[in-house]
Write a protein that holds these residues in place. Structure first.
Motif, PDB file in Angstrom:
ATOM      1  N   TRP A 286      -1.470   4.155 -16.889  1.00  0.00           N
ATOM      2  CA  TRP A 286      -0.619   5.240 -17.360  1.00  0.00           C
ATOM      3  C   TRP A 286      -0.620   6.442 -16.406  1.00  0.00           C
ATOM      4  N   PHE A 287      -1.735   6.663 -15.684  1.00  0.00           N
ATOM      5  CA  PHE A 287      -1.871   7.804 -14.777  1.00  0.00           C
ATOM      6  C   PHE A 287      -0.760   7.803 -13.730  1.00  0.00           C
ATOM      7  N   GLY A 288      -0.261   6.603 -13.391  1.00  0.00           N
ATOM      8  CA  GLY A 288       0.797   6.496 -12.395  1.00  0.00           C
ATOM      9  C   GLY A 288       2.118   7.093 -12.824  1.00  0.00           C
ATOM     10  N   GLY A 289       2.293   7.312 -14.126  1.00  0.00           N
ATOM     11  CA  GLY A 289       3.518   7.964 -14.586  1.00  0.00           C
ATOM     12  C   GLY A 289       3.679   9.361 -14.042  1.00  0.00           C
ATOM     13  N   ASN A 290       2.556   9.971 -13.617  1.00  0.00           N
ATOM     14  CA  ASN A 290       2.612  11.313 -13.027  1.00  0.00           C
ATOM     15  C   ASN A 290       3.355  11.348 -11.702  1.00  0.00           C
ATOM     16  N   PHE A 291       3.410  10.205 -11.003  1.00  0.00           N
ATOM     17  CA  PHE A 291       3.799  10.232  -9.597  1.00  0.00           C
ATOM     18  C   PHE A 291       5.256   9.871  -9.340  1.00  0.00           C
ATOM     19  N   ALA A 292       5.968   9.395 -10.339  1.00  0.00           N
ATOM     20  CA  ALA A 292       7.317   8.871 -10.121  1.00  0.00           C
ATOM     21  C   ALA A 292       8.257   9.896  -9.501  1.00  0.00           C
ATOM     22  N   ALA A 293       8.123  11.152  -9.898  1.00  0.00           N
ATOM     23  CA  ALA A 293       9.039  12.184  -9.404  1.00  0.00           C
ATOM     24  C   ALA A 293       8.374  13.115  -8.400  1.00  0.00           C
ATOM     25  N   ASP A 295       7.257  13.389  -4.716  1.00  0.00           N
ATOM     26  CA  ASP A 295       7.338  12.797  -3.381  1.00  0.00           C
ATOM     27  C   ASP A 295       6.050  12.957  -2.591  1.00  0.00           C
ATOM     28  N   ALA A 296       5.249  13.983  -2.946  1.00  0.00           N
ATOM     29  CA  ALA A 296       4.002  14.213  -2.221  1.00  0.00           C
ATOM     30  C   ALA A 296       2.926  13.198  -2.592  1.00  0.00           C
ATOM     31  N   GLN A 369       9.334  -0.937 -11.296  1.00  0.00           N
ATOM     32  CA  GLN A 369       8.923  -1.542 -10.024  1.00  0.00           C
ATOM     33  C   GLN A 369       9.867  -1.113  -8.897  1.00  0.00           C
ATOM     34  N   GLU A 370      10.520   0.025  -9.080  1.00  0.00           N
ATOM     35  CA  GLU A 370      11.472   0.484  -8.078  1.00  0.00           C
ATOM     36  C   GLU A 370      10.770   1.013  -6.824  1.00  0.00           C
ATOM     37  N   GLN A 371       9.694   1.762  -7.008  1.00  0.00           N
ATOM     38  CA  GLN A 371       9.005   2.370  -5.886  1.00  0.00           C
ATOM     39  C   GLN A 371       7.838   1.487  -5.437  1.00  0.00           C
TER      40      GLN A 371
END
Length: 443
Positions: A286-293, A295-296, A369-371
């Protein structure tokens, strides 16, 4: 979900599962009252971020006669409402930690509803939902009393490849679990401390979230168990438990990551990790939801749960979900809401956002799975499913008491006031006294 909301979620996982025997809060309402014109007022206690205004309106449009009243999730208020016999009709709760509610008869058996539903069915539930089961003696088997909305393999690792590159440390494997001893040595190399100030932490363990979760996993990975068979006693003096405690003491003394002795300002790894001041964080998918938007943060990768023994074990420390209090007088309407929230558009949106793994098998293909980092994390998750196991959940003690007591003795051992052996013995005695009280209360 915002970073603030994700911190609230972590706090939710660590709260007590016992019903408070305190004075009633003034003004508490619940229990499916009348909203006017014959409508059912459905009181739903959950995170304010979990249901949008548009989703609420869509549910009410599809279910004329039901009006949803969102009550901001508050564990103290929930306990008081339950104790008063005037609970909400639907409540947020974690699968791990539900054993006490279930043992006390506070939750509704959802098995008959599942049998009649075309939206939520038992054969579509991921095994993580089994932590909501209670057979009258222990969790994991028997009727089901709640359904998970999303979950994670919470002892898995997120890491920042840019910080690994800067320290000259090889990346973690996508398929082979690193040992905890190796992880600690790597975290020391990744740490950057200048003039007594930590500029980069090598490893975050989400200390304020849960200590019981990773320690229980470490013991299970060695083939042991913290609890006895009926979950009425706990033992931190076994070789497996001592090894786990020693690791946390070594971690705390190394300065490689935050502890309650040198806590992060917000008590959460996220802001420090996002600021690229933490190389690794033991956090679930779930922590990965932070990173979708962000770019850094496209230099992040996911890695399997580390191991302390020969048995890989990936565990969910919570399994956030919903349940229906037994004293609700609007159970059929509450079930309709659960079908919508857990199996309808909100569930599809959650799955596609990457904020946790869906608890329904039929939604697995919705994971993003886009990124590149999402594709990589998805593959790690799929491989880890074979190693996923339930966290032992005693009905006789609260998650918060476990957290506070473990933290107290770890602090003393890190400071050198107690040996690990002494800390384990005192920890065992104190928690077993609390467990004995719990046995008397639950019966």
């Amino acid at each position: 979900m915002t970073a603030r909301a994700s911190r609230a979620r972590r706090t939710a996982i660590a709260v007590s599962s016992f019903v408070a025997a305190s004075a009633l809060l003034a003004g508490c309402t619940g229990g499916g009252g009348t909203a006017g014109s014959g409508d059912i007022k459905l009181d739903v206690m959950m995170g304010a971020q979990d249901l949008t205004d548009e989703q609420k309106a869509a549910f009410e449009a599809d279910n004329p006669g039901i009006k949803v009243n969102i009550i901001a999730w508050d564990p103290t208020r929930l306990n008081t409402m339950l104790a008063s016999g005037n609970p909400p009709d639907v409540a947020f709760g974690n699968a791990v930690g539900s054993a006490n509610f279930n043992a006390r008869g506070l939750a509704t058996d959802l098995t008959p509803y599942l049998a009649d539903s075309d939206v939520l069915t038992e054969d579509d539930l991921q095994p993580v939902n089994d932590a909501f089961r209670w057979d009258g003696k222990r969790s994991g088997e028997g009727p089901i009393y709640g359904i998970v909305k999303d979950w994670s393999q919470d002892n898995a690792l997120w890491y920042n490849t840019a910080l690994f590159d800067a320290a000259g440390v090889p990346y973690l494997s996508d398929t082979e679990a690193i040992s905890y001893d190796e992880l600690l040595e790597i975290s020391k190399k990744l740490s950057v401390i200048n003039g007594g100030t930590t500029e980069v932490y090598g490893l975050g363990m989400e200390w304020a979230w849960t200590l019981y979760g990773p320690i229980a996993a470490m013991v299970e990975q060695q083939g042991g168990s913290l609890f006895n068979d009926d979950l009425s006693e706990i033992d931190f003096t076994t070789p497996e438990a001592q090894k786990a405690l020693q690791w946390f003491v070594d971690y705390g003394q190394s300065g490689a990551g935050p502890t309650s002795l040198n806590p992060l300002p917000d008590g959460s790894d996220y802001s420090t990790f996002a600021a690229q001041r933490m190389a690794i964080s033991q956090d679930g998918y779930w922590f990965g939801g932070n990173f979708a938007a962000d770019d850094a943060m496209k230099t992040v990768r996911f890695a399997p749960a580390p191991t302390m023994g020969d048995t890989p074990v990936a565990m969910s420390f919570g399994g956030a979900g919903l349940w229906i209090p037994e004293q609700s007088d609007a159970k059929d309407a509450a079930w309709k809401f659960m079908e919508y929230f857990l199996g309808g558009e909100p569930a599809e949106q959650r799955a596609s956002s990457g904020w946790g793994l869906p608890s329904l098998k039929s939604l697995a293909d919705k994971l993003p799975q886009e990124q590149d980092y999402q594709k990589q994390a998805y593959e790690v998750v799929q491989n880890q499913l074979q190693y996923t196991a339930p966290l032992p959940d005693s009905p006789y003690i609260s998650a918060q008491l476990l957290q506070d007591t473990i933290d107290k003795y770890l602090q003393q051992a890190i400071k050198g006031d107690l040996t690990v052996e002494e800390a384990g013995a005192q920890l065992t005695d104190e928690l077993n006294a609390a467990l004995a009280q719990g046995v008397d209360q639950v019966g």
